[in-house]
Design a protein around this motif. Structure first.
Motif, PDB file in Angstrom:
ATOM      1  N   TYR A   1       0.851  -1.188   0.000  1.00 17.61           N
ATOM      2  CA  TYR A   1       0.000   0.000   0.000  1.00 17.61           C
ATOM      3  C   TYR A   1       0.890   1.243   0.000  1.00 17.61           C
ATOM      4  N   PRO A   2       0.536   2.273  -0.743  1.00 16.66           N
ATOM      5  CA  PRO A   2       1.377   3.484  -0.799  1.00 16.66           C
ATOM      6  C   PRO A   2       1.557   4.100   0.591  1.00 16.66           C
ATOM      7  N   THR A   3       2.750   4.553   0.854  1.00 17.17           N
ATOM      8  CA  THR A   3       3.037   5.168   2.146  1.00 17.17           C
ATOM      9  C   THR A   3       3.511   6.602   1.953  1.00 17.17           C
ATOM     10  N   TYR A   4       3.603   7.324   3.061  1.00 20.40           N
ATOM     11  CA  TYR A   4       4.082   8.710   3.052  1.00 20.40           C
ATOM     12  C   TYR A   4       4.483   9.048   4.483  1.00 20.40           C
TER      13      TYR A   4
ATOM     14  N   SER B   1       6.171  15.607  10.470  1.00 21.15           N
ATOM     15  CA  SER B   1       7.561  15.207  10.688  1.00 21.15           C
ATOM     16  C   SER B   1       8.504  16.228  10.050  1.00 21.15           C
ATOM     17  N   PRO B   2       9.737  16.350  10.554  1.00 20.21           N
ATOM     18  CA  PRO B   2      10.693  17.286   9.950  1.00 20.21           C
ATOM     19  C   PRO B   2      11.071  16.816   8.538  1.00 20.21           C
ATOM     20  N   LYS B   3      11.473  17.755   7.722  1.00 23.50           N
ATOM     21  CA  LYS B   3      11.850  17.422   6.342  1.00 23.50           C
ATOM     22  C   LYS B   3      13.198  16.704   6.296  1.00 23.50           C
ATOM     23  N   GLU B   4      14.069  17.003   7.246  1.00 19.95           N
ATOM     24  CA  GLU B   4      15.373  16.371   7.322  1.00 19.95           C
ATOM     25  C   GLU B   4      15.550  15.726   8.687  1.00 19.95           C
ATOM     26  N   ALA B   5      16.404  14.720   8.737  1.00 18.90           N
ATOM     27  CA  ALA B   5      16.637  14.018  10.002  1.00 18.90           C
ATOM     28  C   ALA B   5      17.229  14.971  11.034  1.00 18.90           C
ATOM     29  N   PRO B   6      16.762  14.910  12.281  1.00 19.91           N
ATOM     30  CA  PRO B   6      17.307  15.776  13.329  1.00 19.91           C
ATOM     31  C   PRO B   6      18.800  15.522  13.539  1.00 19.91           C
TER      32      PRO B   6
ATOM     33  N   SER C   1       4.963   2.055  14.250  1.00 17.23           N
ATOM     34  CA  SER C   1       5.476   1.393  13.046  1.00 17.23           C
ATOM     35  C   SER C   1       5.567   2.382  11.884  1.00 17.23           C
ATOM     36  N   TRP C   2       4.631   3.300  11.815  1.00 15.33           N
ATOM     37  CA  TRP C   2       4.661   4.350  10.791  1.00 15.33           C
ATOM     38  C   TRP C   2       5.931   5.192  10.948  1.00 15.33           C
ATOM     39  N   PHE C   3       6.221   5.610  12.191  1.00 10.56           N
ATOM     40  CA  PHE C   3       7.407   6.416  12.442  1.00 10.56           C
ATOM     41  C   PHE C   3       8.680   5.602  12.210  1.00 10.56           C
TER      42      PHE C   3
ATOM     43  N   THR D   1       9.605   5.595   8.625  1.00  8.95           N
ATOM     44  CA  THR D   1       9.881   6.908   8.044  1.00  8.95           C
ATOM     45  C   THR D   1      11.338   7.270   8.318  1.00  8.95           C
ATOM     46  N   PRO D   2      12.182   7.381   7.312  1.00  4.59           N
ATOM     47  CA  PRO D   2      13.636   7.550   7.536  1.00  4.59           C
ATOM     48  C   PRO D   2      14.013   8.686   8.480  1.00  4.59           C
ATOM     49  N   VAL D   3      13.368   9.862   8.357  1.00  2.00           N
ATOM     50  CA  VAL D   3      13.781  10.978   9.219  1.00  2.00           C
ATOM     51  C   VAL D   3      13.476  10.687  10.678  1.00  2.00           C
TER      52      VAL D   3
END
Length: 507
Positions: free
Chosen positions: A161-164, A169-174, A416-418, A421-423
């Motif tokens: 299923y498509p994810t986002y 969330s921040p645009k870049e990793a903290p 699990s969603w977080f 999410t790479p960032v």
């Protein structure tokens, strides 16, 4: 009474011999025995004896086990076994080695001599084992097996299923935060806490699990520089709402809890009244408890572990938190990855993972959440908390924007969603294990399984654990000891004293 049982046992053996030999001469014997609970026919007028007629077999002295087996199978007593006789005893003429090896000339008949010879002959030697595989071959086979297991269940499920990412969330990793030498050098406190809206002394397994955690926190500081504190955060204040939604699936919620306050300025937030708390399932209170610990209890650099109400540290493993996890998660203790969670390849996998058509690459279990206090961890859990007001990919897959506000597994789906999410995942240290019912490394003994009654299992395990690990040199245990060990007769009073020491905080 024992004599009566012995006679009955002899009778049973004799009866078994009758079934095995079939064609030998029979005779009848009569046994009499006294019964403490006499049962006699009404015509007998009472009494304390009963007659028992037993059929006893007269077996030939030279009869072997194989002779008995043959005579039992030989129904027509012609001295041979055929396919019909063998198959009537649930054996397979063509497959079972008893008959397959005996029918040497394959004429469809087996004599007693052939049968005995086949059964008493030497077993064929085992085939020569294959030479051991090389390290490269073993690695290749292991990889192929993992790929096969990973792809299991993908058939006819279509693409994931498509994810986002979460919209807030921040645009870049903290930027990672590494603790200063002064923080790393001081005696940081390890807090262990449970969040539950029910009384710690209430019914069920909660009192036993809380007592086990309190025992662990009491025992370990006596043998190390680490300080361990157990707390029970009771969310009854937050979970006093009565006007609760009935979704999903027309689920009736008798009570619900105050979730994050709706603010339309939060990207993606869904709500009705500005400033009004979002109603959520009680399971979401673990995140509220984490924020409470960060804001009101912990100091910079302290670390903590949230545990579900049916999970506890195991005192018998005799390891402090730092000893158990420092080598596994060094960046957790340094503050660079201040969140520690468990990868969970269990039933939850089928709910959300891409292998089963879900949107997430990581399936995280929220039953155990570890964290150190710094700016990044505080902001991470704030974002996770307010995600209850935003629609996740799995929500949309379910066809309901805020399904997991009340649908199982609640906040675990958001974690699990977080984690996927790479960032957000840049702040997470992962511990991998297989299955929720299994033991975590070194320190934890997690007790949670949906397929059996948890109460007697937990109660028995906790009792065994505390009785075997109690240190009678400590003042907390000494009044409950006898002969240098915890007295089983005083176990209940020990549980009460451990619960008296639990710090309960209302939230």
């Amino acid at each position: 009474m024992r004599a009566a049982f012995a006679l009955v046992s002899i009778a049973c053996i004799a009866g078994l011999a009758l079934l095995l030999t079939g064609a030998f001469q029979n005779h009848t014997s009569t046994f009499k025995y006294a019964s403490p609970h006499s049962i006699t026919p009404s015509s007998a007028g009472g009494g304390g004896e009963r007659e028992l007629n037993i059929v006893v077999m007269a077996l030939p002295e030279n009869a072997t086990t194989y002779d008995r087996m043959f005579d039992t199978l030989d129904k027509n007593k012609d001295g041979f076994l055929d396919e019909n006789e063998v198959n009537s005893k649930r054996l397979n003429w063509d497959v079972d080695p008893v008959v397959k090896d005996a029918d040497i000339n394959r004429d469809g008949r087996i004599s007693k001599e052939e049968f005995r010879s086949a059964k008493t002959s030497k077993k064929p030697t085992k085939p020569t084992p294959k030479p051991p595989s090389s390290a490269a071959e073993k690695k290749k086979k292991k990889k192929e097996k993992m790929e096969k297991n990973r792809s299991r269940g993908k058939k006819d499920r279509g693409p994931p299923y498509p994810t986002y990412p979460p919209p807030h969330s921040p645009k870049e990793a903290p930027t990672p935060i590494k603790f200063s030498e002064s923080i790393m050098a001081r005696k940081r406190i390890h807090y262990v806490f449970t969040v539950d809206n029910r009384d710690v002394r209430g019914k069920g397994y909660r009192p036993f699990v809380a007592a086990a955690n309190q025992a662990w926190a009491t025992l370990l500081p006596k043998r190390s520089d680490e300080k361990h504190v157990y707390m029970y955060l009771r969310s009854n204040i937050s979970c006093a709402l009565k006007d609760c939604p009935t979704f999903p699936g027309k689920q009736v919620n008798k009570f619900c809890c105050s979730g994050p306050v709706y603010d339309p300025k939060i990207p993606g937030a869904i709500g009705e009244v500005v400033g009004k708390p979002t109603p959520v399932h009680p399971s979401w209170m673990d995140l509220k408890g984490i924020l409470y610990m960060l804001d009101n209890v912990m100091e910079e650099g302290d670390f903590a572990t949230y545990l579900d109400s049916d999970a506890h540290f195991d005192p018998n493993k005799n390891k402090t938190f730092y000893e158990a996890y420092e080598k596994m998660m060094p960046k957790f203790f340094s503050g660079e990855k201040p969140i520690g969670v468990v990868r969970d390849r269990s039933h939850w996998t089928a709910v959300c993972h891409q292998d089963f058509g879900g949107p997430y690459t990581h399936d995280v279990n929220s039953g155990i959440i570890m964290f150190t206090k710094n700016k990044n961890s505080r902001e991470f859990f704030e974002r996770l908390w307010i995600s209850a007001m935003t629609a996740s990919p799995q929500d949309k897959r379910k066809g309901q924007p805020l399904y997991y506000q009340f649908g199982w597994p609640h906040e675990q789906e958001r974690l699990s969603w977080f984690g996927s999410t790479p960032v957000e995942a840049s702040l997470i240290s992962y511990i991998q294990r297989q299955g929720w019912h299994k033991e975590l490394p070194w320190c934890f003994q997690v007790i949670c399984h949906r397929n059996f009654d948890k109460m007697p299992y937990i109660e028995e395990y906790v009792k065994t654990s505390i009785l075997s690990s109690g240190n009678c040199s400590l003042p907390e245990f000494r009044p409950h000891c006898k002969g240098g060990k915890v007295d089983p007769e005083k176990y209940d009073t020990l549980i009460e004293s451990l619960l008296d020491a639990v710090k309960v905080l209302p939230i």
